[in-house]
Design a protein around this motif. Sequence first.
Motif, PDB file in Angstrom:
ATOM      1  N   ALA A 396      -3.779 129.524  45.761  1.00  0.00           N
ATOM      2  CA  ALA A 396      -5.064 128.870  45.499  1.00  0.00           C
ATOM      3  C   ALA A 396      -6.156 129.455  46.390  1.00  0.00           C
ATOM      4  O   ALA A 396      -7.269 129.730  45.928  1.00  0.00           O
ATOM      5  CB  ALA A 396      -4.945 127.366  45.726  1.00  0.00           C
ATOM      6  N   VAL A 397      -5.850 129.666  47.662  1.00  0.00           N
ATOM      7  CA  VAL A 397      -6.828 130.249  48.583  1.00  0.00           C
ATOM      8  C   VAL A 397      -7.151 131.690  48.175  1.00  0.00           C
ATOM      9  O   VAL A 397      -8.317 132.110  48.220  1.00  0.00           O
ATOM     10  CB  VAL A 397      -6.302 130.201  50.031  1.00  0.00           C
ATOM     11  CG1 VAL A 397      -7.282 130.906  50.977  1.00  0.00           C
ATOM     12  CG2 VAL A 397      -6.109 128.757  50.481  1.00  0.00           C
ATOM     13  N   ILE A 398      -6.144 132.448  47.758  1.00  0.00           N
ATOM     14  CA  ILE A 398      -6.377 133.827  47.306  1.00  0.00           C
ATOM     15  C   ILE A 398      -7.319 133.845  46.111  1.00  0.00           C
ATOM     16  O   ILE A 398      -8.215 134.691  46.019  1.00  0.00           O
ATOM     17  CB  ILE A 398      -5.044 134.515  46.949  1.00  0.00           C
ATOM     18  CG1 ILE A 398      -4.234 134.786  48.212  1.00  0.00           C
ATOM     19  CG2 ILE A 398      -5.291 135.823  46.186  1.00  0.00           C
ATOM     20  CD1 ILE A 398      -2.833 135.294  47.942  1.00  0.00           C
ATOM     21  N   SER A 399      -7.153 132.902  45.198  1.00  0.00           N
ATOM     22  CA  SER A 399      -8.015 132.842  44.011  1.00  0.00           C
ATOM     23  C   SER A 399      -9.482 132.706  44.398  1.00  0.00           C
ATOM     24  O   SER A 399     -10.363 133.216  43.707  1.00  0.00           O
ATOM     25  CB  SER A 399      -7.602 131.661  43.120  1.00  0.00           C
ATOM     26  OG  SER A 399      -6.287 131.830  42.632  1.00  0.00           O
ATOM     27  N   VAL A 400      -9.739 132.028  45.508  1.00  0.00           N
ATOM     28  CA  VAL A 400     -11.104 131.837  45.984  1.00  0.00           C
ATOM     29  C   VAL A 400     -11.564 133.026  46.821  1.00  0.00           C
ATOM     30  O   VAL A 400     -12.651 133.578  46.618  1.00  0.00           O
ATOM     31  CB  VAL A 400     -11.212 130.535  46.811  1.00  0.00           C
ATOM     32  CG1 VAL A 400     -12.615 130.370  47.375  1.00  0.00           C
ATOM     33  CG2 VAL A 400     -10.828 129.330  45.963  1.00  0.00           C
ATOM     34  N   SER A 401     -10.730 133.444  47.762  1.00  0.00           N
ATOM     35  CA  SER A 401     -11.127 134.445  48.747  1.00  0.00           C
ATOM     36  C   SER A 401     -11.220 135.852  48.175  1.00  0.00           C
ATOM     37  O   SER A 401     -11.969 136.685  48.685  1.00  0.00           O
ATOM     38  CB  SER A 401     -10.140 134.431  49.918  1.00  0.00           C
ATOM     39  OG  SER A 401     -10.472 135.382  50.886  1.00  0.00           O
ATOM     40  N   ALA A 402     -10.481 136.139  47.116  1.00  0.00           N
ATOM     41  CA  ALA A 402     -10.497 137.492  46.545  1.00  0.00           C
ATOM     42  C   ALA A 402     -11.871 137.863  46.005  1.00  0.00           C
ATOM     43  O   ALA A 402     -12.267 139.029  46.025  1.00  0.00           O
ATOM     44  CB  ALA A 402      -9.446 137.612  45.440  1.00  0.00           C
ATOM     45  N   ILE A 403     -12.583 136.874  45.482  1.00  0.00           N
ATOM     46  CA  ILE A 403     -13.968 136.979  45.007  1.00  0.00           C
ATOM     47  C   ILE A 403     -14.110 137.841  43.751  1.00  0.00           C
ATOM     48  O   ILE A 403     -14.703 137.428  42.766  1.00  0.00           O
ATOM     49  CB  ILE A 403     -14.917 137.493  46.113  1.00  0.00           C
ATOM     50  CG1 ILE A 403     -15.060 136.436  47.209  1.00  0.00           C
ATOM     51  CG2 ILE A 403     -16.283 137.869  45.552  1.00  0.00           C
ATOM     52  CD1 ILE A 403     -16.048 136.772  48.300  1.00  0.00           C
ATOM     53  N   ILE A 404     -13.591 139.046  43.756  1.00  0.00           N
ATOM     54  CA  ILE A 404     -13.872 140.001  42.679  1.00  0.00           C
ATOM     55  C   ILE A 404     -12.838 139.876  41.563  1.00  0.00           C
ATOM     56  O   ILE A 404     -11.632 139.974  41.803  1.00  0.00           O
ATOM     57  CB  ILE A 404     -13.888 141.433  43.237  1.00  0.00           C
ATOM     58  CG1 ILE A 404     -15.042 141.581  44.237  1.00  0.00           C
ATOM     59  CG2 ILE A 404     -14.015 142.458  42.123  1.00  0.00           C
ATOM     60  CD1 ILE A 404     -14.976 142.832  45.070  1.00  0.00           C
ATOM     61  N   PHE A 405     -13.309 139.649  40.338  1.00  0.00           N
ATOM     62  CA  PHE A 405     -12.429 139.665  39.170  1.00  0.00           C
ATOM     63  C   PHE A 405     -13.238 140.114  37.954  1.00  0.00           C
ATOM     64  O   PHE A 405     -14.439 139.891  37.864  1.00  0.00           O
ATOM     65  CB  PHE A 405     -11.758 138.308  38.943  1.00  0.00           C
ATOM     66  CG  PHE A 405     -12.695 137.144  38.854  1.00  0.00           C
ATOM     67  CD1 PHE A 405     -13.132 136.670  37.622  1.00  0.00           C
ATOM     68  CD2 PHE A 405     -13.120 136.491  40.000  1.00  0.00           C
ATOM     69  CE1 PHE A 405     -13.983 135.580  37.541  1.00  0.00           C
ATOM     70  CE2 PHE A 405     -13.977 135.389  39.934  1.00  0.00           C
ATOM     71  CZ  PHE A 405     -14.409 134.941  38.701  1.00  0.00           C
ATOM     72  N   PHE A 406     -12.548 140.759  37.025  1.00  0.00           N
ATOM     73  CA  PHE A 406     -13.229 141.460  35.944  1.00  0.00           C
ATOM     74  C   PHE A 406     -13.799 140.560  34.866  1.00  0.00           C
ATOM     75  O   PHE A 406     -14.688 140.985  34.123  1.00  0.00           O
ATOM     76  CB  PHE A 406     -12.276 142.475  35.304  1.00  0.00           C
ATOM     77  CG  PHE A 406     -12.278 143.806  35.982  1.00  0.00           C
ATOM     78  CD1 PHE A 406     -13.072 144.843  35.526  1.00  0.00           C
ATOM     79  CD2 PHE A 406     -11.497 144.029  37.108  1.00  0.00           C
ATOM     80  CE1 PHE A 406     -13.088 146.072  36.163  1.00  0.00           C
ATOM     81  CE2 PHE A 406     -11.494 145.251  37.747  1.00  0.00           C
ATOM     82  CZ  PHE A 406     -12.303 146.282  37.280  1.00  0.00           C
TER      83      PHE A 406
END
Length: 448
Positions: A396-406
């Motif tokens: 869940a934290v990765i989904s937020v922190s990654a920021i960049i998605f296509f």
Amino acid sequence: MTSAEAVASETMDREEHEPQGKGLWRLFVYSAIGAIVFFLPVNYDGTSSIPLDHMVTMLKKYLPGLVPWILLALAVYGTGRSIWNKNWRQGTLQAVFTVANVIGLVIAILYLTDHLPWVLGEKDMVPFLWTKLVTPVGLIVPIGSAFLALLIGYGMLEFIGVFMQPVMRPIWKTPGRSAIDAVASFVGSYSLGILITDRVYREGGYSGKEAAIITTGFSTVSAAFMVIVAKALGIMNLWGMFFIVSLVVTFIVTAITVRIPPLRTLPDEYYPEATPSPEQIVKKDRLRVAWREAKLALDRAPGLVENIAVNLRDGIRMASAIVPSILSIGLAGLLLARFTPIFDWIGYLFYPFAWIVRLPDAMLGSKAAAMGIAEMFLPATAVGDAADPVLRFVIAVISVSAIIFFSAVVPCIMATKIPVKLHHMVIIWFERVALTILIATPIAHLLL
């Protein structure tokens, strides 16, 4: 929407006139209401969640027949708008996303008419996307955007921004004014944050490097989207902890990425057509200046109805762009995950990081993290049924922190003048995911 521009155009030492702070009560009352809607858990119908989530639950409960058609209308509007605006003329990537919107609209129609072919009708394919992602996104984003007007429209962010000035430059290498963008993006809308940043960059308020740092480091999914992630992963009972940890980890990761390539090596130059307007540093009387900035924001703030209407319009536009892209790019990610080993391959890149910090089921977690490059919700699909709460919390934290998605952030950034290229974003995404695994996993082990 104009807060960052105002900070860019009105320097801290400008004293020609003292702001009146019209309707000073709005700073306290409206901001408090917005904070309650986004952040204060309350009980409703046996469930503890924030009021925004309960509003969506009530809408689905009392208007079940209307909700699917609202979502279809959003998909029609978003697809039609991309075609009407001829987005494909803005480059190959925008052309791809225009086609993806059309495909998403077709999938929506097939789903609502019960004509999904092949494996698309299986419960973990389009029905999953529709129930777990499209429905909450299509409802939460517009409703959340309306209440966002209360949270960020009446001086609170300007007040906080002045106090953040001595923090932003040494830690994140951006002006103090960027704190407004950062918080607005985190509690509101990454698309709004990106647009604000682009405008300030084009007006000379940010250098290209600063604008790139802000868009790839702070423009994460909003609190409304975080609710969706938390619900999909079954951690709404940990909402407060999840929000705080996500915010802290996201900003720690950004502090690291600004010091390594590619962000570190980007040229620190201003937009060629702009007159550079670097921020003037406040060194004394910070409380007085912060109070003054808050009152200036109140003087500029529109009426409540107008403010809510503008934010609601922006929320509808954003939701309409995201709904069809979830159904197309999100489905493509699910199909790739089922029929190809591509995310397993990418996941191997993250496995050493997951293994070092003892992430439960490290390979599954690594694969889930890899799926986020296509769509930020996809990692939740891989671990939504996982028994270990640490794994679900970290993803869940990765989904937020990654920021960049296509599916959304990349086309938003590519449509601006900010000088960050596609390959830069892919590299930054990898760095952010790896760093988040290393930082968030020990925190989750400690807290859960």
